[in-house]
Design an enzyme around this catalytic site. Structure first.
Site, PDB file in Angstrom:
ATOM      1  NE  ARG A 122      -0.209   2.736-105.123  1.00  0.00           N
ATOM      2  CZ  ARG A 122      -1.274   2.625-104.333  1.00  0.00           C
ATOM      3  NH1 ARG A 122      -1.632   1.428-103.889  1.00  0.00           N
ATOM      4  NH2 ARG A 122      -1.956   3.682-103.978  1.00  0.00           N
ATOM      5  CG  HIS A 159      -8.815   5.782 -98.938  1.00  0.00           C
ATOM      6  ND1 HIS A 159      -9.080   6.071-100.254  1.00  0.00           N
ATOM      7  CD2 HIS A 159     -10.007   5.752 -98.308  1.00  0.00           C
ATOM      8  CE1 HIS A 159     -10.396   6.187-100.419  1.00  0.00           C
ATOM      9  NE2 HIS A 159     -10.990   6.007 -99.248  1.00  0.00           N
ATOM     10  CB  CYS A 174       1.885  -7.170 -82.186  1.00  0.00           C
ATOM     11  SG  CYS A 174       3.266  -6.004 -82.339  1.00  0.00           S
ATOM     12  CG  ASN A 232     -12.124  14.448-113.320  1.00  0.00           C
ATOM     13  OD1 ASN A 232     -11.403  14.013-114.202  1.00  0.00           O
ATOM     14  ND2 ASN A 232     -12.544  13.707-112.287  1.00  0.00           N
TER      15      ASN A 232
HETATM   16  C1  BV8 Z   1     -15.829   0.605 -96.335  1.00  0.00           C
HETATM   17  C2  BV8 Z   1      -6.054   2.762-100.236  1.00  0.00           C
HETATM   18  C3  BV8 Z   1     -17.187  -0.483 -94.764  1.00  0.00           C
HETATM   19  C4  BV8 Z   1      -5.317   1.592-100.775  1.00  0.00           C
HETATM   20  C5  BV8 Z   1      -8.262   2.843-101.295  1.00  0.00           C
HETATM   21  C6  BV8 Z   1     -20.700  -1.301-103.977  1.00  0.00           C
HETATM   22  C7  BV8 Z   1     -21.172  -0.021-104.169  1.00  0.00           C
HETATM   23  C8  BV8 Z   1     -20.707   1.044-103.420  1.00  0.00           C
HETATM   24  C9  BV8 Z   1     -19.711   0.848-102.464  1.00  0.00           C
HETATM   25  C10 BV8 Z   1     -19.218  -0.407-102.268  1.00  0.00           C
HETATM   26  C11 BV8 Z   1     -19.702  -1.495-103.015  1.00  0.00           C
HETATM   27  N1  BV8 Z   1     -19.033  -2.586-102.621  1.00  0.00           N
HETATM   28  C12 BV8 Z   1     -18.152  -2.250-101.651  1.00  0.00           C
HETATM   29  C13 BV8 Z   1     -18.272  -0.942-101.416  1.00  0.00           C
HETATM   30  C14 BV8 Z   1     -17.490  -0.145-100.424  1.00  0.00           C
HETATM   31  C15 BV8 Z   1     -16.088   0.101-100.950  1.00  0.00           C
HETATM   32  C16 BV8 Z   1     -16.132   0.816-102.272  1.00  0.00           C
HETATM   33  O1  BV8 Z   1     -16.392   2.004-102.322  1.00  0.00           O
HETATM   34  N2  BV8 Z   1     -15.841   0.069-103.350  1.00  0.00           N
HETATM   35  C17 BV8 Z   1     -15.841   0.662-104.671  1.00  0.00           C
HETATM   36  C18 BV8 Z   1     -14.765   0.001-105.523  1.00  0.00           C
HETATM   37  C19 BV8 Z   1     -17.225   0.460-105.286  1.00  0.00           C
HETATM   38  N3  BV8 Z   1     -15.438   0.936 -99.975  1.00  0.00           N
HETATM   39  C20 BV8 Z   1     -14.707   0.375 -99.003  1.00  0.00           C
HETATM   40  O2  BV8 Z   1     -14.473  -0.798 -98.932  1.00  0.00           O
HETATM   41  C21 BV8 Z   1     -14.221   1.341 -97.932  1.00  0.00           C
HETATM   42  N4  BV8 Z   1     -14.568   0.812 -96.664  1.00  0.00           N
HETATM   43  O3  BV8 Z   1     -16.777   0.856 -97.024  1.00  0.00           O
HETATM   44  O4  BV8 Z   1     -15.917   0.025 -95.118  1.00  0.00           O
HETATM   45  C22 BV8 Z   1     -16.948  -1.226 -93.528  1.00  0.00           C
HETATM   46  C23 BV8 Z   1     -17.544  -0.762 -92.373  1.00  0.00           C
HETATM   47  C24 BV8 Z   1     -17.351  -1.483 -91.226  1.00  0.00           C
HETATM   48  C25 BV8 Z   1     -16.522  -2.624 -91.234  1.00  0.00           C
HETATM   49  C26 BV8 Z   1     -15.900  -3.042 -92.403  1.00  0.00           C
HETATM   50  C27 BV8 Z   1     -16.110  -2.342 -93.579  1.00  0.00           C
HETATM   51  C28 BV8 Z   1     -12.730   1.465 -98.001  1.00  0.00           C
HETATM   52  C29 BV8 Z   1     -12.345   2.098 -99.301  1.00  0.00           C
HETATM   53  C30 BV8 Z   1     -10.843   2.415 -99.298  1.00  0.00           C
HETATM   54  C31 BV8 Z   1     -10.139   1.597-100.355  1.00  0.00           C
HETATM   55  N5  BV8 Z   1      -8.739   2.007-100.423  1.00  0.00           N
HETATM   56  N6  BV8 Z   1      -6.988   3.262-101.252  1.00  0.00           N
HETATM   57  C32 BV8 Z   1      -4.377   1.973-101.878  1.00  0.00           C
HETATM   58  O5  BV8 Z   1      -4.311   3.163-102.267  1.00  0.00           O
HETATM   59  O6  BV8 Z   1      -3.685   1.063-102.361  1.00  0.00           O
HETATM   60  S1  BV8 Z   1      -9.295   3.484-102.447  1.00  0.00           S
HETATM   61  C33 BV8 Z   1      -8.457   3.922-103.880  1.00  0.00           C
HETATM   62  O7  BV8 Z   1      -9.475   4.420-104.754  1.00  0.00           O
HETATM   63  C34 BV8 Z   1      -7.463   5.074-103.764  1.00  0.00           C
HETATM   64  O8  BV8 Z   1      -7.394   5.640-102.479  1.00  0.00           O
HETATM   65  C35 BV8 Z   1      -8.060   6.104-104.730  1.00  0.00           C
HETATM   66  O9  BV8 Z   1      -7.728   7.380-104.401  1.00  0.00           O
HETATM   67  C36 BV8 Z   1      -9.480   5.819-104.483  1.00  0.00           C
HETATM   68  C37 BV8 Z   1     -10.544   6.493-105.225  1.00  0.00           C
HETATM   69  O10 BV8 Z   1     -10.271   6.540-106.560  1.00  0.00           O
HETATM   70  P1  BV8 Z   1      -9.912   7.970-107.201  1.00  0.00           P
HETATM   71  O11 BV8 Z   1      -9.024   8.705-106.273  1.00  0.00           O
HETATM   72  O12 BV8 Z   1     -11.164   8.637-107.606  1.00  0.00           O
HETATM   73  O13 BV8 Z   1      -9.036   7.500-108.402  1.00  0.00           O
HETATM   74  P2  BV8 Z   1      -9.562   6.981-109.810  1.00  0.00           P
HETATM   75  O14 BV8 Z   1      -8.410   6.366-110.492  1.00  0.00           O
HETATM   76  O15 BV8 Z   1     -10.832   6.197-109.621  1.00  0.00           O
HETATM   77  O16 BV8 Z   1      -9.987   8.316-110.572  1.00  0.00           O
HETATM   78  C38 BV8 Z   1      -9.017   9.280-110.876  1.00  0.00           C
HETATM   79  C39 BV8 Z   1      -9.795  10.506-111.328  1.00  0.00           C
HETATM   80  O17 BV8 Z   1      -8.881  11.550-111.614  1.00  0.00           O
HETATM   81  C40 BV8 Z   1     -10.599  10.277-112.588  1.00  0.00           C
HETATM   82  O18 BV8 Z   1     -11.873  10.879-112.451  1.00  0.00           O
HETATM   83  C41 BV8 Z   1      -9.782  11.017-113.662  1.00  0.00           C
HETATM   84  O19 BV8 Z   1     -10.620  11.528-114.689  1.00  0.00           O
HETATM   85  C42 BV8 Z   1      -9.189  12.131-112.852  1.00  0.00           C
HETATM   86  N7  BV8 Z   1      -7.915  12.679-113.364  1.00  0.00           N
HETATM   87  C43 BV8 Z   1      -6.886  11.999-113.937  1.00  0.00           C
HETATM   88  N8  BV8 Z   1      -5.891  12.855-114.212  1.00  0.00           N
HETATM   89  C44 BV8 Z   1      -6.285  14.092-113.769  1.00  0.00           C
HETATM   90  C45 BV8 Z   1      -7.577  13.976-113.231  1.00  0.00           C
HETATM   91  N9  BV8 Z   1      -8.244  15.029-112.719  1.00  0.00           N
HETATM   92  C46 BV8 Z   1      -7.627  16.237-112.755  1.00  0.00           C
HETATM   93  N10 BV8 Z   1      -6.378  16.422-113.238  1.00  0.00           N
HETATM   94  C47 BV8 Z   1      -5.691  15.379-113.759  1.00  0.00           C
HETATM   95  N11 BV8 Z   1      -4.458  15.575-114.257  1.00  0.00           N
END
Ligand code: BV8
Length: 321
Positions: free
Chosen positions: A72, A123, A136, A278
């Protein structure tokens, strides 16, 4: 774009907004040739990106996770910002403190498009490296070397075939910066899944400071907390009742990840308007957005933001930039 009733109403909201928030996701970088997280090809080789973006995955097989991130990093370095990034950058230059962009993306393309002011990479970044050794504190804020170590060479061409560009074999001795090799990323082709290499931990990137710790990508994995200072900045921007956020732009995100997604709800609950951009109308339910623009955000944004960023802003030929 034809001046529809919806566009007219959106422009009124845009021009009267005291503050604007943008919540941006992976869809913004699709026009730059990068993968989304959950879209049809939200896979890397035979693995789901979500499964790899966790501390457990890194603990179990750091070599696999490093190949995912190395690939990536390479894709992001060889990609270029698209018109959505430039439109948001222009908005940041024109609105200053009245505009905040919360990006979930880690590809660094906003900054390369000239985005200034309140840009929060919730993120983290593919180009930040951190030592995993407990005592560290080594962090490299902006490392764009590829491959980071010889063992990580060879994973970069997973999704994209270079368009007849001579491919110099990676010089194992000299590390090289990755220059964009094409003015337009080649169309992603269906990847042939090469077997993932098994890389001994000793051959993975290690901390140059403590000489002991394994380095990790400076991104926020699932289950890890977003840096508190970023959450505080986002909360302060939205909580300020003197100048409320009257409009939130929800751009290229599925809205499935918290807490990023929660900020959209906060603005809505405080009476702000929600505009969704979107390629598919898959954000929450149909009644959620006040304005909905379906299409590629790299086409939509320069046009719908024109009253604020101007028309001359969108150069017909992007090579001139
Ligand atoms: C936290 C970095 C707490 C790494 C990423 C159950 C329910 C709800 C929430 C949770 C749950 N279980 C756990 C959770 C919390 C969890 C979470 O949300 N999980 C999800 C899966 C349910 N969140 C976390 O863990 C966060 N931390 O809550 O901490 C905490 C507090 C104290 C102590 C400890 C912990 C941390 C979340 C961060 C994860 N890291 N990225 C990496 O990139 O490798 S998230 C990852 O998903 C990316 O950053 C990405 O950007 C992000 C979100 O996804 P989208 O950007 O929306 O991408 P996606 O593919 O889903 O969608 C793309 C969209 O674009 C689509 O809608 C598509 O239609 C559209 N599209 C496509 N092409 C186009 C377009 N639109 C316009 N034009 C186009 N051409």
């Amino acid at each position: 774009m034809a001046e529809t009733g919806e566009l007219k109403a959106f422009h009124e909201a845009l021009l009267s907004a005291r503050k604007i928030l943008a919540v941006v996701g992976a869809g913004v970088s699709v026009a730059s040739g990068l993968q989304t997280f959950r879209g049809a090809n939200g896979l890397w080789r035979n693995y789901s990106a979500i499964d790899l973006a966790t501390p457990d995955a890194f603990h179990i097989d750091p070599g696999l996770v490093w190949q995912f991130y190395s690939s990536r990093r390479f894709q992001a370095l060889r990609s270029k910002p698209n018109r959505a990034h430039y439109a948001l950058a222009e908005l940041s230059q024109r609105l200053g403190d009245k505009f905040m962009c919360l990006t979930q993306n880690v590809d660094g393309l906003h900054q390369r498009a000239g985005h200034v002011g309140k840009l929060l990479e919730l993120h983290g970044s593919l180009f930040r490296l951190k030592c995993t050794e407990f005592f560290c504190e080594y962090v490299d804020e902006d490392n764009r070397e590829h491959p980071l170590v010889p063992a990580l060479a060879g994973c970069e061409d997973e999704f994209v075939k270079k368009r007849n560009v001579p491919t110099a074999a990676p010089d194992r001795k000299k590390r090289r910066k990755v220059e964009p090799v094409a003015d337009k990323p080649a169309e992603p082709v269906s990847p042939e899944f090469k077997p993932v290499k098994t890389i001994p931990e000793g051959d993975l990137p290690h901390c140059p400071k403590c000489k002991k710790g394994l380095l990790r990508p400076g991104v926020v994995w699932f289950g890890e907390s977003i840096p508190i200072k970023l959450l505080d900045q986002a909360d302060a921007f939205i909580a300020d009742t003197e100048t409320p956020v009257d409009l939130v732009l929800v751009i290229g995100t599925s809205g499935t990840v918290w807490p990023a997604n929660g900020y959209v709800e906060q603005v809505k609950n405080k009476g702000g308007k929600v505009a969704i951009f979107n390629i598919e109308m898959n954000y929450k339910d149909d009644s959620f957005g006040d304005f909905k623009f379906q299409g590629d955000c790299s086409e939509l944004l320069p046009e719908v933001l024109e009253p604020l960023i101007g028309s001359e802003f969108v150069p017909r030929d992007w090579k001139r930039r």
